[in-house]
Design a protein around this motif. Structure first.
Motif, mmCIF file in Angstrom:
data_model
loop_
_atom_site.group_PDB
_atom_site.id
_atom_site.type_symbol
_atom_site.label_atom_id
_atom_site.label_comp_id
_atom_site.label_asym_id
_atom_site.label_seq_id
_atom_site.Cartn_x
_atom_site.Cartn_y
_atom_site.Cartn_z
ATOM 1 N N LEU A 1 -60.573 100.176 36.076
ATOM 2 C CA LEU A 1 -60.016 100.217 37.430
ATOM 3 C C LEU A 1 -58.574 100.718 37.454
ATOM 4 O O LEU A 1 -58.139 101.290 38.455
ATOM 5 N N CYS A 2 -57.834 100.499 36.387
ATOM 6 C CA CYS A 2 -56.419 100.891 36.350
ATOM 7 C C CYS A 2 -56.199 102.276 35.754
ATOM 8 O O CYS A 2 -55.101 102.816 35.842
ATOM 9 N N PRO B 1 -55.275 105.364 39.143
ATOM 10 C CA PRO B 1 -54.941 104.681 40.401
ATOM 11 C C PRO B 1 -55.456 105.444 41.620
ATOM 12 O O PRO B 1 -55.374 106.664 41.684
ATOM 13 N N GLU C 1 -58.540 105.858 42.449
ATOM 14 C CA GLU C 1 -59.922 106.308 42.290
ATOM 15 C C GLU C 1 -60.863 105.267 42.882
ATOM 16 O O GLU C 1 -60.661 104.069 42.696
ATOM 17 N N GLU C 2 -61.872 105.718 43.589
ATOM 18 C CA GLU C 2 -62.881 104.810 44.123
ATOM 19 C C GLU C 2 -63.919 104.539 43.035
ATOM 20 O O GLU C 2 -64.550 105.474 42.536
ATOM 21 N N VAL D 1 -59.712 91.071 41.186
ATOM 22 C CA VAL D 1 -60.242 92.257 41.857
ATOM 23 C C VAL D 1 -60.663 91.879 43.271
ATOM 24 O O VAL D 1 -60.783 90.701 43.602
ATOM 25 N N LEU E 1 -67.010 99.072 46.755
ATOM 26 C CA LEU E 1 -66.046 99.560 45.779
ATOM 27 C C LEU E 1 -65.283 98.361 45.227
ATOM 28 O O LEU E 1 -65.141 97.340 45.898
ATOM 29 N N GLU F 1 -61.631 97.196 43.415
ATOM 30 C CA GLU F 1 -60.271 97.604 43.094
ATOM 31 C C GLU F 1 -59.485 96.419 42.559
ATOM 32 O O GLU F 1 -59.771 95.269 42.914
ATOM 33 N N ARG G 1 -53.625 93.628 38.250
ATOM 34 C CA ARG G 1 -52.792 94.596 37.529
ATOM 35 C C ARG G 1 -51.826 93.890 36.586
ATOM 36 O O ARG G 1 -51.616 94.325 35.455
#
Length: 162
Positions: free
Chosen positions: A58-59, A62, A64-65, A95, A108, A110, A116
């Motif tokens: 996911l990281c 940055p 991006e779906e 998340v 999705l 994120e 993070r």
């Protein structure tokens, strides 16, 4: 003394073949390294190695779906296994699921700010364990040869599945 069953010697030769031994060494080494990483991450960061793999994905890019389906494919998990993992990560605040703007049926995933931050701490722990048990035991030349060989194997496997 009893005679061995007819296939015992043949089976023993097959079980002790260099190919079986070498592949077993690869699997055992990878499994032990993964266990070391997972143990350190759980102890120091409170997350599993699989959770770190999700956060890495996911990281990495940055903005991006990334859908749950993509995560399942990337991590070679089942759809239900990925759903349970994302449920746990969402409950931990790492998340969040958001609807896809292009397809309401797609969720999705994120990272949150907490995710993070957790990723940065976990990445440092991961790097330390990998350095200690994957990099340091080898000379620089052996390390380059190993990573080159692993890349070649990965390419061959990816090409074969297409």
């Amino acid at each position: 003394m009893n005679a061995s069953p007819p296939h015992d010697d043949e089976a023993a030769r097959a079980a002790n073949s260099p190919l079986v031994r070498d592949f077993g060494l690869l699997i055992k080494s990878a499994t032990r390294l993964e266990q070391r990483i997972d143990s350190a991450l759980r102890r120091e960061c409170g997350i599993s190695h699989t959770m770190l793999e999700v956060l890495i994905r996911l990281c990495r890019r940055p903005g991006e779906e990334v859908s749950q389906r993509q995560l399942a494919d990337d991590l070679t998990l089942t759809s239900s296994g990925t759903t349970r993992l994302i449920d746990r990560m969402e409950e931990a605040g790492l998340v969040r699921r958001v609807p896809s703007p292009g397809d309401r049926r797609v969720a999705l995933v994120e990272p949150t700010d907490k995710g993070r931050t957790a990723f940065l701490g976990a990445a440092a722990v991961h790097a330390r364990v990998v350095e200690e048990f994957f990099v340091r035991p080898l000379s620089a030349g052996d390390y380059a040869q190993l990573t080159g060989a692993l890349s070649a194997i990965d390419r061959a496997l990816r090409d074969e599945t297409r």
